[in-house]
Design a protein around this motif. Structure first.
Motif, mmCIF file in Angstrom:
data_model
loop_
_atom_site.group_PDB
_atom_site.id
_atom_site.type_symbol
_atom_site.label_atom_id
_atom_site.label_comp_id
_atom_site.label_asym_id
_atom_site.label_seq_id
_atom_site.Cartn_x
_atom_site.Cartn_y
_atom_site.Cartn_z
ATOM 1 N N GLY A 1 0.829 -1.196 0.000
ATOM 2 C CA GLY A 1 0.000 0.000 0.000
ATOM 3 C C GLY A 1 0.859 1.240 0.000
ATOM 4 N N ALA A 2 0.506 2.209 -0.840
ATOM 5 C CA ALA A 2 1.240 3.475 -0.937
ATOM 6 C C ALA A 2 0.409 4.555 -0.258
ATOM 7 C CB ALA A 2 1.511 3.825 -2.397
ATOM 8 N N GLY A 3 0.777 4.903 0.965
ATOM 9 C CA GLY A 3 0.019 5.887 1.729
ATOM 10 C C GLY A 3 0.385 7.309 1.358
ATOM 11 N N LYS A 4 -0.584 8.196 1.496
ATOM 12 C CA LYS A 4 -0.402 9.597 1.145
ATOM 13 C C LYS A 4 -0.506 10.479 2.396
ATOM 14 C CE LYS A 4 -0.230 8.524 -3.217
ATOM 15 N NZ LYS A 4 1.082 8.545 -3.919
ATOM 16 N N PRO A 5 -0.013 11.713 2.330
ATOM 17 C CA PRO A 5 -0.169 12.634 3.464
ATOM 18 C C PRO A 5 -1.648 12.818 3.812
ATOM 19 C CG PRO A 5 1.366 13.516 1.840
ATOM 20 C CD PRO A 5 0.722 12.321 1.210
ATOM 21 N N ALA A 6 -1.942 12.813 5.108
ATOM 22 C CA ALA A 6 -3.323 13.008 5.571
ATOM 23 C C ALA A 6 -3.307 13.093 7.089
ATOM 24 C CB ALA A 6 -4.222 11.848 5.115
ATOM 25 N N GLU A 7 -4.421 13.536 7.651
ATOM 26 C CA GLU A 7 -4.612 13.566 9.101
ATOM 27 C C GLU A 7 -3.521 14.367 9.822
ATOM 28 O OE1 GLU A 7 -7.254 12.371 10.552
ATOM 29 O OE2 GLU A 7 -8.103 11.361 8.793
ATOM 30 N N GLY A 8 -2.980 15.366 9.143
ATOM 31 C CA GLY A 8 -1.910 16.156 9.727
ATOM 32 C C GLY A 8 -0.528 15.559 9.565
ATOM 33 N N TYR A 9 -0.454 14.347 9.010
ATOM 34 C CA TYR A 9 0.856 13.728 8.740
ATOM 35 C C TYR A 9 1.310 14.195 7.356
ATOM 36 C CZ TYR A 9 4.514 10.301 8.071
ATOM 37 O OH TYR A 9 5.727 9.704 7.831
ATOM 38 N N PRO A 10 2.526 14.743 7.215
ATOM 39 C CA PRO A 10 2.857 15.496 5.991
ATOM 40 C C PRO A 10 3.478 14.710 4.844
ATOM 41 C CG PRO A 10 4.556 15.832 7.651
ATOM 42 C CD PRO A 10 3.500 14.960 8.294
ATOM 43 N N TRP A 11 3.754 13.408 5.016
ATOM 44 C CA TRP A 11 4.558 12.721 4.007
ATOM 45 C C TRP A 11 3.905 11.437 3.517
ATOM 46 C CZ3 TRP A 11 7.958 13.410 8.681
ATOM 47 C CH2 TRP A 11 8.517 14.701 8.705
ATOM 48 N N SER A 12 4.440 10.909 2.431
ATOM 49 C CA SER A 12 4.039 9.592 1.962
ATOM 50 C C SER A 12 4.574 8.519 2.915
ATOM 51 C CB SER A 12 4.569 9.350 0.543
ATOM 52 O OG SER A 12 4.032 10.286 -0.366
ATOM 53 N N TRP A 13 3.913 7.383 2.934
ATOM 54 C CA TRP A 13 4.285 6.281 3.832
ATOM 55 C C TRP A 13 3.894 4.973 3.170
ATOM 56 C CZ3 TRP A 13 -0.188 3.763 5.735
ATOM 57 C CH2 TRP A 13 -1.389 4.464 5.540
ATOM 58 N N SER A 14 4.323 3.854 3.733
ATOM 59 C CA SER A 14 4.148 2.571 3.058
ATOM 60 C C SER A 14 3.551 1.516 3.972
ATOM 61 C CB SER A 14 5.500 2.057 2.540
ATOM 62 O OG SER A 14 6.102 2.961 1.649
ATOM 63 N N VAL A 15 2.771 0.637 3.368
ATOM 64 C CA VAL A 15 2.370 -0.616 3.993
ATOM 65 C C VAL A 15 3.138 -1.721 3.276
ATOM 66 C CG1 VAL A 15 0.483 -2.175 4.581
ATOM 67 C CG2 VAL A 15 0.069 0.296 4.473
ATOM 68 N N LEU A 16 3.865 -2.521 4.026
ATOM 69 C CA LEU A 16 4.752 -3.532 3.468
ATOM 70 C C LEU A 16 4.366 -4.914 3.969
ATOM 71 C CD1 LEU A 16 8.034 -1.607 4.338
ATOM 72 C CD2 LEU A 16 6.891 -1.607 2.113
ATOM 73 N N ARG A 17 4.717 -5.919 3.207
ATOM 74 C CA ARG A 17 4.524 -7.284 3.689
ATOM 75 C C ARG A 17 5.487 -7.558 4.847
ATOM 76 N NH1 ARG A 17 1.609 -10.892 1.564
ATOM 77 N NH2 ARG A 17 1.703 -9.987 -0.554
ATOM 78 N N TRP A 18 5.017 -8.230 5.864
ATOM 79 C CA TRP A 18 5.845 -8.561 7.027
ATOM 80 C C TRP A 18 6.931 -9.540 6.620
ATOM 81 C CZ3 TRP A 18 7.084 -7.050 11.682
ATOM 82 C CH2 TRP A 18 7.693 -7.946 12.560
ATOM 83 N N LEU A 19 8.157 -9.271 7.028
ATOM 84 C CA LEU A 19 9.296 -10.158 6.805
ATOM 85 C C LEU A 19 9.769 -10.676 8.155
ATOM 86 C CD1 LEU A 19 11.204 -8.055 4.131
ATOM 87 C CD2 LEU A 19 10.069 -10.252 3.737
#
Length: 301
Positions: free
Chosen positions: A90-108
């Motif tokens: 998952g490719a997360g976008k800035p929202a909810e006051g959080y200013p940057w992109s973020w990621s959802v990754l498969r657990w290793l």
């Protein structure tokens, strides 16, 4: 250990924010448990999402710039590497006051290795050499320049400043004259005589996972790109004991000049990390001390 203590300019991240981000952008995962993961990392915050995923959020603006690069390059690198690497779900976008992109990754699965407590150091050295060799063999065009991949001389001012800073912390017991001699010697080493190669460029214990003593995955590719092959020799001094270090070098066929540059690059990272993290990130500080001991011990032999 709080991110505010480690970096004064870190953006606050907590479980409530993470839940709001997931609910707003990935509602199919909104009911899964969210649990903060302890980590020696210095740039990202991580939360376990359910059983099979992990959320990774930059806490610094500099780390935020790496997210898009990982989205672009990790899917292209993964099939070319012998070791699992993060898979972006998952490719997360800035929202909810959080200013940057973020990621959802498969657990290793796996655990970070610890210098001095390796179950299979020689086998791990071979695994690491295989990963580094595979990275070097990548020929994908349009590669970014690695964060640490430029000339060793670019590290000279901050490294000298770190040595002087450590002189003012006598309780650390660092032989700063000996450290400076290693650095001066490395600056005299020839530059690379071949083209730049693909690098992970941050092969610290916190970015490696092991299972049963063997390398199970490599994570955090935020520094990747092309540059001096010496940049991926970090594990020789930040993780491997002397006998396994020799195997790592032999497997990669490292010449003397590249070895000197790699040793100096690893030392520079440790010298800069120790004064900055000595009271806020015990794992980083301990590994920095380990690197300094190992580098000086090898240089004096």
């Amino acid at each position: 250990m709080s991110t505010a203590q480690m970096h004064p300019d870190a953006h606050p991240v907590d479980e409530d924010l993470v839940r709001r981000l997931i609910a707003g952008q990935f509602p199919r995962w909104a009911d899964l448990p969210v649990v903060r993961l302890p980590s020696p990392g210095t740039v990202n915050v991580m939360y376990r999402l359910g059983d099979d995923m992990v959320i990774r959020l930059p806490m610094l603006a500099g780390g935020a710039e790496d997210v898009a690069m990982e989205w672009e390059w990790l899917p292209r690198l993964a099939p070319r590497l012998p070791t699992p690497v993060p898979e972006i779900l998952g490719a997360g976008k800035p929202a909810e006051g959080y200013p940057w992109s973020w990621s959802v990754l498969r657990w290793l699965a796996g655990a970070n290795p610890e210098a001095g407590a390796l179950r299979e150091p020689v086998a791990l050295a071979r695994d690491l050499a295989g990963f580094v060799a595979a990275m070097r063999s990548v020929t994908l065009p349009g590669a970014p320049k690695a964060y640490r991949g430029g000339s060793l001389a670019l590290l000279d001012p901050p490294t000298r400043a770190a040595i002087e800073q450590l002189r003012r912390i006598p309780e650390e017991g660092i032989d700063c004259d000996a450290v400076a001699a290693v650095w001066e010697d490395a600056l005299r080493a020839p530059d690379p005589d071949g083209p730049p190669v693909w690098l992970h460029a941050d092969l610290t214990p916190g970015n490696l996972l092991v299972a049963g003593g063997r390398l199970s995955s490599v994570i955090d590719f935020g520094c990747m790109g092309v540059g001096d092959p010496a940049c991926d020799l970090f594990p020789a001094w930040n993780l491997l004991p002397a006998d396994a270090r020799a195997v790592f070098r032999a497997e990669l066929g490292v010449d003397d000049a590249t070895w000197r540059r790699g040793r100096a690059r690893t030392l520079s990272q440790a010298l800069n990390a120790l004064p900055y993290y000595r009271t806020t990130n015990p794992a980083m500080a301990a590994n920095a001390r380990h690197v300094i001991r190992e580098v000086l011990g090898e240089y004096r032999r």
